[in-house]
Design an enzyme around this catalytic site. Structure first.
Site, PDB file in Angstrom:
ATOM      1  N   GLY A  13      19.053  71.915  14.482  1.00  0.00           N
ATOM      2  CA  GLY A  13      18.833  71.179  15.890  1.00  0.00           C
ATOM      3  C   GLY A  13      17.297  71.434  16.250  1.00  0.00           C
ATOM      4  O   GLY A  13      16.870  70.466  17.039  1.00  0.00           O
ATOM      5  N   SER A  14      16.309  70.997  15.013  1.00  0.00           N
ATOM      6  CA  SER A  14      15.511  71.464  15.675  1.00  0.00           C
ATOM      7  C   SER A  14      14.431  69.977  15.880  1.00  0.00           C
ATOM      8  O   SER A  14      13.784  69.618  16.259  1.00  0.00           O
ATOM      9  CB  SER A  14      14.283  72.135  14.035  1.00  0.00           C
ATOM     10  N   ASN A  15      15.197  68.904  14.553  1.00  0.00           N
ATOM     11  CA  ASN A  15      14.989  66.968  14.994  1.00  0.00           C
ATOM     12  C   ASN A  15      15.791  67.018  16.854  1.00  0.00           C
ATOM     13  O   ASN A  15      14.356  66.271  17.140  1.00  0.00           O
ATOM     14  CB  ASN A  15      15.829  66.142  14.183  1.00  0.00           C
ATOM     15  N   LEU A  87      26.797  66.863  10.327  1.00  0.00           N
ATOM     16  CA  LEU A  87      27.301  66.601   9.493  1.00  0.00           C
ATOM     17  C   LEU A  87      28.578  66.226   9.170  1.00  0.00           C
ATOM     18  O   LEU A  87      29.480  66.711   8.061  1.00  0.00           O
ATOM     19  CB  LEU A  87      27.466  67.607   8.516  1.00  0.00           C
ATOM     20  N   ASN A 104      20.940  57.222  11.687  1.00  0.00           N
ATOM     21  CA  ASN A 104      20.282  58.599  11.174  1.00  0.00           C
ATOM     22  C   ASN A 104      19.402  58.884  10.150  1.00  0.00           C
ATOM     23  O   ASN A 104      18.954  58.083   9.539  1.00  0.00           O
ATOM     24  CB  ASN A 104      21.529  58.594   9.659  1.00  0.00           C
ATOM     25  N   HIS A 106      17.664  60.456   7.240  1.00  0.00           N
ATOM     26  CA  HIS A 106      18.508  61.909   5.045  1.00  0.00           C
ATOM     27  C   HIS A 106      17.004  62.599   4.863  1.00  0.00           C
ATOM     28  O   HIS A 106      15.648  61.999   4.296  1.00  0.00           O
ATOM     29  CB  HIS A 106      19.025  60.747   4.554  1.00  0.00           C
ATOM     30  N   ASP A 147      24.904  57.527   3.915  1.00  0.00           N
ATOM     31  CA  ASP A 147      23.904  57.594   3.306  1.00  0.00           C
ATOM     32  C   ASP A 147      23.736  55.875   2.701  1.00  0.00           C
ATOM     33  O   ASP A 147      22.914  55.779   2.125  1.00  0.00           O
ATOM     34  CB  ASP A 147      23.989  58.231   2.774  1.00  0.00           C
ATOM     35  N   GLU A 176       9.889  64.799   8.931  1.00  0.00           N
ATOM     36  CA  GLU A 176      10.869  63.549  10.274  1.00  0.00           C
ATOM     37  C   GLU A 176      10.580  64.079  11.951  1.00  0.00           C
ATOM     38  O   GLU A 176      10.674  62.991  12.559  1.00  0.00           O
ATOM     39  CB  GLU A 176      12.120  64.824  10.156  1.00  0.00           C
TER      40      GLU A 176
HETATM   41  C1  GAR Z   1      17.036  67.478   8.526  1.00  0.00           C
HETATM   42  O1  GAR Z   1      15.961  67.465   7.058  1.00  0.00           O
HETATM   43  C2  GAR Z   1      18.155  66.006   8.466  1.00  0.00           C
HETATM   44  O2  GAR Z   1      17.650  65.110   7.481  1.00  0.00           O
HETATM   45  C3  GAR Z   1      18.887  66.986   7.631  1.00  0.00           C
HETATM   46  O3  GAR Z   1      19.121  67.834   8.117  1.00  0.00           O
HETATM   47  C4  GAR Z   1      18.310  68.448   8.541  1.00  0.00           C
HETATM   48  C5  GAR Z   1      18.708  68.892   9.947  1.00  0.00           C
HETATM   49  O4  GAR Z   1      17.831  69.495  10.561  1.00  0.00           O
HETATM   50  N1  GAR Z   1      20.170  64.998   7.759  1.00  0.00           N
HETATM   51  C6  GAR Z   1      21.460  65.903   6.522  1.00  0.00           C
HETATM   52  O5  GAR Z   1      20.931  66.305   5.170  1.00  0.00           O
HETATM   53  C7  GAR Z   1      22.305  64.496   6.250  1.00  0.00           C
HETATM   54  N2  GAR Z   1      22.888  64.067   5.041  1.00  0.00           N
HETATM   55  P1  GAR Z   1      17.455  70.027  11.975  1.00  0.00           P
HETATM   56  O6  GAR Z   1      18.723  70.798  12.382  1.00  0.00           O
HETATM   57  O7  GAR Z   1      16.102  71.138  11.977  1.00  0.00           O
HETATM   58  O8  GAR Z   1      17.165  68.881  12.920  1.00  0.00           O
END
Ligand code: GAR
Length: 191
Positions: A13-15, A87, A104, A106, A147, A176
């Site tokens: 969940g850093s995003n 996911l 979303n 990606h 996607d 991101e």
């Molecule tokens: C992110 O890099 C996001 O783009 C990716 O998962 C990561 C989650 O990081 N998403 C996918 O791969 C979706 N197919 P986070 O939990 O640190 O935000």
């Protein structure tokens, strides 16, 4: 009028944390809720620290059409959904209730390195294995197919010959953090 958003996330969940901080003082967008499909996801701790309510739904609830998920989104008066490392499949009831209101991110330049099973480090490993010279992020609308929704924005970064998947991941994560909150703001305020 303020638009309320929910963030769906399955992992670190850093995003999600970055998006919550970005909108903390916004007068137009409020992050009202974090939703996860994993009770141990670190995103739930981040949400707690940042004082955003969270809800967890387990597998049956995601896979049985999504009525419970939708009811909670309505309870929190959610206008827009942002996936950030989520996911599971978004249930049909939620897709139908939020047409063009789910986006979303990606971590590659779709259609390259997308589809089922391609998430997080798997994507960066595939990019290095394919000897790509560039990668990046894709922000897109979410539809029934993984996607494959309409692309809103792609931003690229180089892949250097000596890069490990971790190097690529770090560069993509930085993109991101820089771009996702701004794109969310643009798209939510358009709606
Ligand atoms: C992110 O890099 C996001 O783009 C990716 O998962 C990561 C989650 O990081 N998403 C996918 O791969 C979706 N197919 P986070 O939990 O640190 O935000």
């Amino acid at each position: 009028m303020t638009k309320n958003i929910a963030i769906f996330a399955s992992g670190s969940g850093s995003n999600a944390g970055n998006i919550i901080r970005y909108f903390r003082d916004s007068e137009t967008i409020s992050v009202r809720l974090v939703v996860s499909n994993r009770s141990k996801a670190f995103v739930l701790e981040r949400a707690g620290i940042l004082r955003v309510p969270s809800e967890v739904f387990l597998r049956e609830e995601w896979e049985s059409g999504g009525a419970n998920v939708l009811a909670v989104l309505k309870k929190y008066d959610i206008d827009f959904i942002v996936l950030a490392g989520f996911l599971a499949r978004v249930p049909d009831a939620v897709l139908q209730a939020y047409p063009n209101k789910i986006i979303n991110i990606h971590p590659s330049l779709l259609p390259k390195h997308g589809g089922k099973g391609m998430y997080g480090h798997h994507v960066h490993e595939a990019v290095v294995a394919a000897a790509e010279t560039e990668t990046g992020i894709t922000i897109h609308y979410v539809n029934e197919c993984y996607d494959e929704g309409e692309v809103i924005r792609q931003v690229t970064c180089p892949v250097l010959p000596a890069d490990t998947p971790e190097d690529v991941a770090n560069r993509v994560h930085a993109l991101e953090y820089e771009h996702y909150p701004q794109v969310i703001e643009e798209i939510v305020l358009l709606n």
